[in-house]
Design an enzyme around this catalytic site. Structure first.
Site, PDB file in Angstrom:
ATOM      1  N   HIS A  77     -11.006 -45.598 -64.056  1.00 26.56           N
ATOM      2  CA  HIS A  77     -11.403 -44.965 -62.784  1.00 26.56           C
ATOM      3  C   HIS A  77     -12.901 -45.148 -62.518  1.00 26.56           C
ATOM      4  CE1 HIS A  77      -7.546 -42.745 -62.226  1.00 26.56           C
ATOM      5  NE2 HIS A  77      -7.522 -42.800 -63.541  1.00 26.56           N
ATOM      6  N   ASN A 150      -3.204 -38.423 -59.535  1.00 25.36           N
ATOM      7  CA  ASN A 150      -3.130 -39.802 -59.042  1.00 25.36           C
ATOM      8  C   ASN A 150      -2.349 -39.856 -57.736  1.00 25.36           C
ATOM      9  OD1 ASN A 150      -4.551 -40.956 -61.165  1.00 25.36           O
ATOM     10  ND2 ASN A 150      -2.733 -41.535 -62.314  1.00 25.36           N
ATOM     11  N   TYR A 364     -11.267 -35.686 -71.631  1.00 22.15           N
ATOM     12  CA  TYR A 364     -12.242 -35.721 -70.530  1.00 22.15           C
ATOM     13  C   TYR A 364     -13.626 -35.215 -70.927  1.00 22.15           C
ATOM     14  CZ  TYR A 364      -8.486 -37.345 -67.538  1.00 22.15           C
ATOM     15  OH  TYR A 364      -7.476 -38.100 -67.002  1.00 22.15           O
TER      16      TYR A 364
HETATM   17 FE1  HDE Z   1      -7.293 -39.926 -66.945  1.00 25.05          FE
HETATM   18  N1  HDE Z   1      -9.133 -40.260 -67.773  1.00 25.05           N
HETATM   19  N2  HDE Z   1      -6.456 -40.050 -68.769  1.00 25.05           N
HETATM   20  N3  HDE Z   1      -5.437 -39.741 -66.119  1.00 25.05           N
HETATM   21  N4  HDE Z   1      -8.095 -39.830 -65.120  1.00 25.05           N
HETATM   22  C1  HDE Z   1     -10.278 -40.351 -67.110  1.00 25.05           C
HETATM   23  O1  HDE Z   1     -12.243 -39.269 -67.750  1.00 25.05           O
HETATM   24  C2  HDE Z   1      -7.117 -39.981 -69.942  1.00 25.05           C
HETATM   25  C3  HDE Z   1      -4.265 -39.703 -66.791  1.00 25.05           C
HETATM   26  C4  HDE Z   1      -7.453 -39.523 -63.962  1.00 25.05           C
HETATM   27  O2  HDE Z   1     -12.764 -39.357 -60.516  1.00 25.05           O
HETATM   28  C5  HDE Z   1     -11.467 -40.410 -68.008  1.00 25.05           C
HETATM   29  O3  HDE Z   1     -14.181 -38.716 -66.742  1.00 25.05           O
HETATM   30  C6  HDE Z   1      -6.189 -39.932 -71.032  1.00 25.05           C
HETATM   31  C7  HDE Z   1      -3.208 -39.204 -65.967  1.00 25.05           C
HETATM   32  C8  HDE Z   1      -8.379 -39.570 -62.871  1.00 25.05           C
HETATM   33  O4  HDE Z   1     -13.965 -38.902 -62.285  1.00 25.05           O
HETATM   34  C9  HDE Z   1     -10.857 -40.322 -69.413  1.00 25.05           C
HETATM   35  C10 HDE Z   1      -4.945 -39.977 -70.471  1.00 25.05           C
HETATM   36  C11 HDE Z   1      -3.795 -38.957 -64.748  1.00 25.05           C
HETATM   37  C12 HDE Z   1      -9.600 -39.896 -63.441  1.00 25.05           C
HETATM   38  C13 HDE Z   1      -9.393 -40.197 -69.099  1.00 25.05           C
HETATM   39  C14 HDE Z   1      -5.124 -40.047 -69.049  1.00 25.05           C
HETATM   40  C15 HDE Z   1      -5.170 -39.302 -64.863  1.00 25.05           C
HETATM   41  C16 HDE Z   1      -9.393 -40.051 -64.849  1.00 25.05           C
HETATM   42  C17 HDE Z   1     -12.397 -41.559 -67.769  1.00 25.05           C
HETATM   43  C18 HDE Z   1      -3.613 -40.006 -71.172  1.00 25.05           C
HETATM   44  C19 HDE Z   1      -3.133 -38.452 -63.473  1.00 25.05           C
HETATM   45  C20 HDE Z   1     -10.924 -40.095 -62.717  1.00 25.05           C
HETATM   46  C21 HDE Z   1     -13.631 -40.970 -67.143  1.00 25.05           C
HETATM   47  C22 HDE Z   1      -3.243 -38.796 -71.719  1.00 25.05           C
HETATM   48  C23 HDE Z   1      -2.503 -37.143 -63.611  1.00 25.05           C
HETATM   49  C24 HDE Z   1     -11.627 -38.799 -62.508  1.00 25.05           C
HETATM   50  C25 HDE Z   1     -13.425 -39.551 -67.169  1.00 25.05           C
HETATM   51  C26 HDE Z   1     -12.889 -39.036 -61.702  1.00 25.05           C
HETATM   52  C27 HDE Z   1     -10.415 -40.350 -65.771  1.00 25.05           C
HETATM   53  C28 HDE Z   1      -8.487 -40.012 -70.075  1.00 25.05           C
HETATM   54  C29 HDE Z   1      -4.034 -40.152 -68.142  1.00 25.05           C
HETATM   55  C30 HDE Z   1      -6.064 -39.197 -63.755  1.00 25.05           C
HETATM   56  C31 HDE Z   1     -11.155 -41.490 -70.341  1.00 25.05           C
HETATM   57  C32 HDE Z   1      -6.543 -39.863 -72.488  1.00 25.05           C
HETATM   58  C33 HDE Z   1      -1.751 -38.976 -66.367  1.00 25.05           C
HETATM   59  C34 HDE Z   1      -8.076 -39.315 -61.409  1.00 25.05           C
HETATM   60  O5  HDE Z   1     -11.291 -39.187 -70.102  1.00 25.05           O
END
Ligand code: HDE
Length: 702
Positions: A77, A150, A364
């Site tokens: 993202h 999402n 996060y």
């Molecule tokens: Fe994320 N995800 N994600 N994700 N995600 C990040 O956090 C993570 C997942 C989502 O505009 C990171 O600050 C893991 C699902 C959005 O700043 C990180 C898993 C959904 C955004 C991270 C998921 C999301 C992130 C990278 C599996 C939808 C952007 C930078 C368990 C429900 C937020 C950060 C923004 C961002 C980890 C799966 C949505 C790496 C470990 C499911 C919208 O922490």
């Protein structure tokens, strides 16, 4: 463009006060230490042509700061765009949740939203095929609540443990860092082929949902099952939805490819410009509520994030509205530094045991430590809650607050026991009391192992044109995969969803079609999964008008006024950014030229009559480009009087016999032509009706 300022609510003012806005417009320049600077262009040298001196602290400070201007981009993202706004609940939801911001319809809660793509780097184009992030931070009076979702209701994997594998496979391949912001490569599809739990999200990724036309026209989903808890401690399961008031609309694949070159900022520009002009985007917050007694009444596990709850089984209740009404002041300070976290929740909302969600709760804040450089990122203005932060956390890198006193522990007597744990009557978070048990196992629940029922439902719920787009997406993506075993493995996987889909993909990519094509029986359909029936209106659509000297101004005025009345905007495109003279010698200003814009930027194209203007356009190769692209992309294409000849000169339209005959108006499949002035008002109405409809997908078969 007219700038419309939002009405800042009390809460918004509160949030703004907690930030530090610095106005750099006046006054003499200083160093970061406040020392005046008289020259910021020349370094200090030993003689005019001599070497620069180490003692030049002004030069060193300027360069040192520049050298460290970037922070690590998000691992996923990275490419995102944010805006401010507010949320208001329609009526109290206190029966199901004690969350204060959902209980008081008079309360306006400020929000910050960041939309994003997942795979691409920070500078990648907006219009790539990808999932879009839809992250909302509510600055509530009980602390920050982040709904980090999402634009698709399901996820690729079921357990957070697999996330690094998914992301490594999706990102550019490590040996050559190719391809950028694209899933069309071997490692991604290798991962998909070896992980059948990805089948459902993979179908969404190949659908039109992955190429949204606008962030303003995108649904949002919390994906995970959460809990709502009321004041009596009773709980319901919930799934969160954002429903855009402008409907759900996508680009066509061919458009995305061209827009990526013409305007890589297409989606962010669209959001910025519309907020700037006062076309504030709006979404309704929807909830699907499930009584815990029904937890096991479905043929899927409600904790499985690769499953959705069909809206026809569990209806979406719209409980409030979010409006985005002001752009950021500074991209870095706000959009780049905002730190979302699914673990930021307020009393009345709780997690479920979804293993994907549980893993996210750790990830996060952990990623913010390296991205924002320490544990004090909550003090960055965009991340600060509007309520007072009061605890014994101290120090660390980039601590901004100057904590007073000697006591930073509890219990204490020196500070009269303050700050104290909230006592009865004071707001405090409490988890739902749930009985947990079981053996320590590293195992996937059997109830998570039906990987295909919902992709089958999704596939069969799509309109025929949407299915065609999915087939073409697979043909493109797998066609880019070099390893033919991976291609074949994905085709075999697709045969678990639909044999016809697998066959149509296989025949185009040199794979073997399934020997026994699968046809699902008794398929459940969920009409809500298709975008076909979505709200569609001319509001905020962009009309391009091609003009050269000698055009008919009355026609242009009529079409432009009708389009603006319908809520659209109009741009004049010509050979120069200059006044264009009409046949009655009046002029219209052209804001765009064939060099500065492109047909893919517009939702409809109109060419008025006028012999000299038509002659010039006839000789201009760009004219055909506008006609062909607008036609190919199924968008309204209108010409009046002698300009109809221009449409007739385009082979695609000639073949489809869509540009009218010599004597009359043929308004079919979004191609609208008018011969005479007496037909003009009917022609204008037809044009606006077509603009309201948006696209004529039947033209894809022409
Ligand atoms: Fe994320 N995800 N994600 N994700 N995600 C990040 O956090 C993570 C997942 C989502 O505009 C990171 O600050 C893991 C699902 C959005 O700043 C990180 C898993 C959904 C955004 C991270 C998921 C999301 C992130 C990278 C599996 C939808 C952007 C930078 C368990 C429900 C937020 C950060 C923004 C961002 C980890 C799966 C949505 C790496 C470990 C499911 C919208 O922490």
């Amino acid at each position: 463009m007219k700038r419309i300022n939002s009405k800042a609510t009390d809460n918004e003012k509160l949030r703004q006060l907690s930030a530090e806005y610095v106005n750099h417009s006046g006054g003499a320049m200083t160093t970061d230490q406040g020392i005046g600077i008289a020259n910021t262009d020349d370094s200090l040298k030993a003689g005019e042509r001599g070497p620069t001196l180490l003692q030049d602290f002004i030069f060193r400070e300027k360069i040192m700061h520049f050298d460290h201007e970037r922070i690590p981009e998000r691992i996923v993202h990275a490419r995102g765009f944010g805006a401010h706004g507010h949320f208001q609940v329609y009526e109290s939801q206190s029966a199901i949740t004690r969350a204060h911001f959902l209980s008081d319809p008079d309360l306006v809660t400020p929000v910050f939203v960041r939309f994003s793509t997942v795979a691409g780097f920070r500078g990648s184009p907006d219009t790539v095929r990808d999932v879009r992030g839809f992250a909302v931070k509510f600055y509530t009076q009980e602390g920050n609540y982040d709904l980090v979702g999402n634009n698709m209701p399901v996820f690729f994997i079921q357990d957070a443990m697999k996330f690094p594998d998914l992301v490594h496979a999706l990102k550019p391949e490590p040996h050559n860092e190719i391809p950028q912001a694209a899933s069309a490569h071997d490692t991604f599809w290798d991962f998909i082929a070896n992980n059948p739990e990805t089948a459902h999200n993979m179908m969404w990724l190949m659908s039109d949902r992955a190429i949204p036309k606008s962030y303003r026209m995108m649904e949002g989903f919390g994906i995970h099952t959460y809990r709502l808890i009321n004041a009596k401690g009773q709980s319901k399961f919930v799934k969160f939805h954002w429903k855009p008031l402008l409907g759900v609309h996508s680009l066509l694949w061919d458009e995305t490819q061209k827009i990526a070159g013409v305007d890589p900022d297409f989606n962010r520009r669209d959001l910025w410009e519309n907020i700037f002009c006062g076309n504030f985007p709006e979404w309704e917050l929807g909830v699907q509520i499930l009584d815990p007694k029904d937890e096991f009444n479905f043929d899927f596990d409600i904790l499985d994030p690769t499953k959705l709850w069909p809206e026809e089984l569990v209806p979406v209740k719209k409980i409030g509205k979010m409006t985005l009404d002001h752009n950021v002041t500074n991209y870095f300070a706000e959009t780049e530094q905002v730190a979302f976290c699914p673990a930021n929740i307020v009393p009345g909302i709780d997690f479920s045991n979804d293993p994907l969600l549980q893993g996210r709760l750790f990830s996060y804040p952990d990623t913010q430590l390296s991205r924002l450089g320490g544990p004090n990122f909550h003090e960055i203005p965009i991340n600060r809650p509007i309520v007072k932060v009061n605890n014994n956390q101290r120090d660390g890198i980039h601590r901004m607050s100057i904590d007073q006193g000697t006591v930073s522990y509890f219990p204490n007597a020196l500070n009269k026991g303050e700050p104290h744990p909230a006592s009865l009557g004071e707001p405090a978070y409490a988890h739902f009391i749930e009985k947990l048990g079981g053996e320590t196992v590293r195992k996937r629940a059997d109830s998570f192992k039906d990987f295909y029922s919902q992709p089958i439902m999704f596939w069969h719920s799509l309109a025929p044109y949407e299915q065609k787009h999915v087939i073409n997406a697979f043909r493109f993506e797998l066609g880019k995969v070099k390893n033919t075993d991976i291609r074949q493995a994905v085709v075999n996987m697709l045969n678990n969803i639909d044999g016809d889909l697998a066959t149509q993909v296989a025949t185009c990519i040199g794979a073997t079609p399934p020997a026994m094509p699968f046809k699902a029986k008794n398929v459940k359909i969920s009409p809500a999964l298709s975008q076909a029936g979505t709200v569609s209106s001319a509001k905020t659509r962009k009309v391009g008008i091609l003009l050269e000297c000698g055009f008919d101004k009355r026609e242009v005025d009529a079409i432009a006024n009708a389009a603006i009345t319908a809520g659209a905007t109009v741009e004049i495109i010509s050979g120069a950014q200059a006044p264009v003279t009409a046949k009655d010698n009046r002029t219209v200003n052209a804001s765009q030229t064939y060099a500065t814009t492109s047909p893919v930027i517009y939702d409809a194209i109109y060419i008025p009559s006028g012999s000299r203007h038509v002659e010039t356009l006839m000789l201009n190769p760009h004219t055909l480009d506008y006609i062909n692209n607008t036609f190919k992309h199924c968008k309204p294409l209108a010409a009046s009087g002698d300009a109809v000849e221009l449409l007739r000169s385009a082979p695609a339209l000639k073949n489809a016999s869509l540009c009218g005959n010599k004597s009359g108006m043929v308004n079919d499949k979004g191609v609208i032509t008018s011969k005479g002035r007496n037909e003009f008002s009917a022609f204008t109405n037809e044009f606006i009706a077509a603009l309201n409809k948006g696209r004529f997908f039947e033209r894809e078969d022409c």
